[in-house]
Motif scaffolding. Structure first.
Motif, PDB file in Angstrom:
ATOM      1  N   GLU A   1       1.235  -0.905   0.334  1.00  0.00           N
ATOM      2  CA  GLU A   1       0.100   0.507  -0.035  1.00  0.00           C
ATOM      3  C   GLU A   1       0.787   1.218  -0.050  1.00  0.00           C
ATOM      4  N   ALA A   2       2.056   1.396   0.840  1.00  0.00           N
ATOM      5  CA  ALA A   2       2.871   1.991   1.263  1.00  0.00           C
ATOM      6  C   ALA A   2       3.243   2.293  -0.288  1.00  0.00           C
ATOM      7  N   ALA A   3       4.007   1.756  -0.632  1.00  0.00           N
ATOM      8  CA  ALA A   3       4.600   1.963  -2.122  1.00  0.00           C
ATOM      9  C   ALA A   3       3.908   1.991  -3.331  1.00  0.00           C
ATOM     10  N   TYR A   4       2.469   2.117  -3.483  1.00  0.00           N
ATOM     11  CA  TYR A   4       1.340   2.044  -4.525  1.00  0.00           C
ATOM     12  C   TYR A   4       1.466   3.669  -4.619  1.00  0.00           C
ATOM     13  N   GLU A   5       1.379   3.664  -3.387  1.00  0.00           N
ATOM     14  CA  GLU A   5       0.853   5.465  -2.868  1.00  0.00           C
ATOM     15  C   GLU A   5       2.259   6.055  -3.371  1.00  0.00           C
ATOM     16  N   ALA A   6       3.360   5.724  -3.252  1.00  0.00           N
ATOM     17  CA  ALA A   6       4.616   6.855  -3.360  1.00  0.00           C
ATOM     18  C   ALA A   6       4.370   6.545  -4.964  1.00  0.00           C
ATOM     19  N   LEU A   7       3.966   5.895  -5.337  1.00  0.00           N
ATOM     20  CA  LEU A   7       4.216   5.679  -6.977  1.00  0.00           C
ATOM     21  C   LEU A   7       3.365   6.969  -7.274  1.00  0.00           C
ATOM     22  N   GLY A   8       4.050   7.715  -8.387  1.00  0.00           N
ATOM     23  CA  GLY A   8       3.771   8.689  -9.568  1.00  0.00           C
ATOM     24  C   GLY A   8       2.946   9.237 -10.217  1.00  0.00           C
ATOM     25  N   PRO A   9       1.443   9.581 -10.297  1.00  0.00           N
ATOM     26  CA  PRO A   9       0.477   9.347 -11.028  1.00  0.00           C
ATOM     27  C   PRO A   9       0.534   8.612 -12.281  1.00  0.00           C
ATOM     28  N   GLN A  10       1.307   8.496 -13.253  1.00  0.00           N
ATOM     29  CA  GLN A  10       1.859   7.639 -13.970  1.00  0.00           C
ATOM     30  C   GLN A  10       1.457   6.090 -14.012  1.00  0.00           C
ATOM     31  N   ASP A  11       2.658   5.758 -12.931  1.00  0.00           N
ATOM     32  CA  ASP A  11       2.608   4.549 -11.980  1.00  0.00           C
ATOM     33  C   ASP A  11       1.550   4.168 -12.108  1.00  0.00           C
ATOM     34  N   GLN A  12       0.701   4.881 -11.301  1.00  0.00           N
ATOM     35  CA  GLN A  12      -0.420   3.608 -10.558  1.00  0.00           C
ATOM     36  C   GLN A  12      -1.993   4.010 -11.790  1.00  0.00           C
ATOM     37  N   LEU A  13      -1.813   5.022 -12.308  1.00  0.00           N
ATOM     38  CA  LEU A  13      -2.617   4.420 -14.329  1.00  0.00           C
ATOM     39  C   LEU A  13      -1.663   2.400 -14.749  1.00  0.00           C
TER      40      LEU A  13
END
Length: 104
Positions: A66-78
Motif C-alpha cells: 500500500e505504501a509503495a503504491y501511494e509513493a508511485l507517481g500518477p502515471q505509474d498508478q495509472l
C-alpha cells in the motif's frame, strides 16, 4: 501479495498481446527493412512495456504494498490500474486505454 499476482497476470496478458507484432517489427528493423511511422510509434509507446515491467517489479519487491503504491507517481498508478483491469476483465489493452505513454 495476491495483488502483485494480479498485476503480474495483467502484465503477462499485455506481453502476450504485443509479442507477435513486436517480434515481427524488430526482425524487420534488424534486417534493415523500413517500417511505417505508425509501427515505429507503436514500438515506442504501446509496444514498449518497460514502464509496466518496472512498476510491477517495484511493487513486487516492496515490503509494504500500500505504501509503495501511494509513493508511485500518477502515471505509474495509472499503469497499475490498467494492469488490474486487464487481469480482471479479459479485455485487450487497446479496449482499456488508448492513452499514450508519457514521453520523458
Amino acid at each position: 501479495m495476491k495483488q502483485v499476482n494480479i498485476l503480474k497476470k495483467g502484465l503477462k496478458k499485455l506481453q502476450d498481446e504485443t509479442s507477435d507484432r513486436k517480434r515481427k517489427l524488430e526482425a524487420d528493423l534488424q534486417a534493415l527493412r523500413p517500417i511505417s511511422e505508425v509501427d515505429e510509434e507503436w514500438l515506442d509507446n504501446t509496444g514498449n512495456l518497460v514502464d509496466e515491467e518496472r512498476v510491477v517489479g517495484e511493487l513486487e519487491t516492496a515490503s509494504d504494498l500500500e505504501a509503495a503504491y501511494e509513493a508511485l507517481g500518477p502515471q505509474d498508478q495509472l499503469i497499475v490500474q490498467k494492469l488490474q483491469r486487464l487481469a480482471a476483465n479479459g479485455q485487450k489493452s487497446d479496449d482499456i486505454s488508448k492513452k499514450r505513454k508519457h514521453m520523458d
